[in-house]
Write a protein that holds these residues in place. Structure first.
Motif, PDB file in Angstrom:
ATOM      1  N   ASN A 127      15.830   1.884  -4.169  1.00  7.71           N
ATOM      2  CA  ASN A 127      14.620   2.599  -3.764  1.00  7.71           C
ATOM      3  C   ASN A 127      13.362   1.743  -3.814  1.00  7.71           C
ATOM      4  N   ARG A 128      13.520   0.433  -3.866  1.00  7.36           N
ATOM      5  CA  ARG A 128      12.352  -0.436  -4.027  1.00  7.36           C
ATOM      6  C   ARG A 128      11.369  -0.328  -2.870  1.00  7.36           C
ATOM      7  N   HIS A 129      11.835   0.041  -1.693  1.00  9.09           N
ATOM      8  CA  HIS A 129      10.924   0.224  -0.567  1.00  9.09           C
ATOM      9  C   HIS A 129      10.051   1.463  -0.741  1.00  9.09           C
ATOM     10  N   ARG A 130      10.405   2.339  -1.667  1.00  5.77           N
ATOM     11  CA  ARG A 130       9.619   3.539  -1.960  1.00  5.77           C
ATOM     12  C   ARG A 130       8.715   3.372  -3.176  1.00  5.77           C
ATOM     13  N   MET A 131       8.867   2.270  -3.883  1.00  5.28           N
ATOM     14  CA  MET A 131       8.094   2.026  -5.100  1.00  5.28           C
ATOM     15  C   MET A 131       6.667   1.615  -4.738  1.00  5.28           C
ATOM     16  N   PRO A 132       5.734   1.727  -5.715  1.00  7.31           N
ATOM     17  CA  PRO A 132       4.358   1.291  -5.449  1.00  7.31           C
ATOM     18  C   PRO A 132       4.328  -0.152  -4.967  1.00  7.31           C
ATOM     19  N   GLY A 133       3.672  -0.369  -3.856  1.00  6.33           N
ATOM     20  CA  GLY A 133       3.585  -1.704  -3.268  1.00  6.33           C
ATOM     21  C   GLY A 133       4.747  -2.042  -2.359  1.00  6.33           C
ATOM     22  N   GLY A 134       5.789  -1.214  -2.352  1.00  2.00           N
ATOM     23  CA  GLY A 134       6.952  -1.461  -1.509  1.00  2.00           C
ATOM     24  C   GLY A 134       6.663  -1.131  -0.051  1.00  2.00           C
ATOM     25  N   THR A 135       7.401  -1.764   0.829  1.00  2.00           N
ATOM     26  CA  THR A 135       7.294  -1.502   2.263  1.00  2.00           C
ATOM     27  C   THR A 135       8.693  -1.342   2.838  1.00  2.00           C
TER      28      THR A 135
ATOM     29  N   PHE B  20      14.454 -14.157  -7.007  1.00  2.76           N
ATOM     30  CA  PHE B  20      14.124 -12.816  -6.541  1.00  2.76           C
ATOM     31  C   PHE B  20      13.932 -12.813  -5.028  1.00  2.76           C
ATOM     32  N   ASP B  21      13.787 -11.629  -4.453  1.00  2.00           N
ATOM     33  CA  ASP B  21      13.591 -11.474  -3.009  1.00  2.00           C
ATOM     34  C   ASP B  21      12.115 -11.627  -2.690  1.00  2.00           C
ATOM     35  N   GLY B  22      11.736 -12.771  -2.161  1.00  2.00           N
ATOM     36  CA  GLY B  22      10.344 -13.063  -1.839  1.00  2.00           C
ATOM     37  C   GLY B  22       9.812 -12.276  -0.666  1.00  2.00           C
ATOM     38  N   ASP B  23      10.685 -11.656   0.133  1.00  2.00           N
ATOM     39  CA  ASP B  23      10.240 -10.834   1.255  1.00  2.00           C
ATOM     40  C   ASP B  23       9.912  -9.409   0.831  1.00  2.00           C
ATOM     41  N   CYS B  24      10.277  -9.054  -0.388  1.00  2.00           N
ATOM     42  CA  CYS B  24      10.052  -7.702  -0.893  1.00  2.00           C
ATOM     43  C   CYS B  24       8.730  -7.659  -1.655  1.00  2.00           C
ATOM     44  N   ALA B  25       7.799  -6.842  -1.174  1.00  2.00           N
ATOM     45  CA  ALA B  25       6.490  -6.733  -1.824  1.00  2.00           C
ATOM     46  C   ALA B  25       6.620  -6.188  -3.243  1.00  2.00           C
ATOM     47  N   PHE B  26       7.510  -5.227  -3.455  1.00  2.00           N
ATOM     48  CA  PHE B  26       7.697  -4.673  -4.793  1.00  2.00           C
ATOM     49  C   PHE B  26       8.243  -5.739  -5.742  1.00  2.00           C
ATOM     50  N   CYS B  27       9.257  -6.485  -5.302  1.00  2.00           N
ATOM     51  CA  CYS B  27       9.837  -7.548  -6.134  1.00  2.00           C
ATOM     52  C   CYS B  27       8.788  -8.615  -6.452  1.00  2.00           C
ATOM     53  N   SER B  28       8.017  -9.004  -5.450  1.00  2.00           N
ATOM     54  CA  SER B  28       6.975 -10.011  -5.651  1.00  2.00           C
ATOM     55  C   SER B  28       5.920  -9.517  -6.628  1.00  2.00           C
ATOM     56  N   SER B  29       5.572  -8.240  -6.556  1.00  2.00           N
ATOM     57  CA  SER B  29       4.601  -7.665  -7.496  1.00  2.00           C
ATOM     58  C   SER B  29       5.151  -7.694  -8.921  1.00  2.00           C
ATOM     59  N   CYS B  30       6.430  -7.372  -9.075  1.00  2.00           N
ATOM     60  CA  CYS B  30       7.056  -7.410 -10.401  1.00  2.00           C
ATOM     61  C   CYS B  30       7.049  -8.825 -10.967  1.00  2.00           C
TER      62      CYS B  30
END
Length: 130
Positions: free
Chosen positions: A114-122, A10-20
């Motif tokens: 749209n992951r940058h718009r998801m909860p926890g996304g940046t 997964f993309d470790g730089d993505c807060a949404f992906c890391s939360s998932c």
């Protein structure tokens, strides 16, 4: 070195992906029926050994089996759910059914874009432009 368990890349730089992934590690591992799995950010994974390109890894979550089969996007999520057993496996099986696959992939692509718009996304979660 061949992994013993499947690897979720997964993309470790993505807060949404890391939360998932943290959610999956917390809740999906508790119901494991058929073995383990490991999660690795693509930024720290040996992508060549896993048989995947960096371009693919930055665009979608990947499920890489110990024998080198690679599933991406909604198919990777389905494989993770199947591996987790119990009720999760039912959901994973549903995602793999022919009528549900295109809908699952459409949903995955929408969330991915749209992951940058998801909860926890940046803003850092946004996919790179092609």
């Amino acid at each position: 070195m061949t992994p013993v368990d499947p690897v979720l890349v997964f993309d470790g730089d993505c807060a949404f992906c890391s939360s998932c992934v943290r959610f999956a590690e917390r809740y999906l591992r508790q119901t494991l029926a058929s073995g383990g799995w490991q999660a690795q950010p693509y930024q720290f994974a040996d992508l060549a050994a896993l048989g995947v390109s960096e371009e693919r890894a930055e665009r979608e979550v990947l499920w890489v089996t110990p024998v080198g089969q690679v599933y991406g996007g909604a198919a990777a999520v389905a494989k993770l759910l199947l591996r987790s057993g119990n009720a999760w496996a039912w959901l994973g099986g549903l995602l793999e059914l022919a009528p549900a696959r295109p809908v699952a992939e459409l949903g995955y692509r929408w969330v991915s874009r749209n992951r940058h718009r998801m909860p926890g996304g940046t803003k850092a979660c946004a996919l790179p432009r092609r």
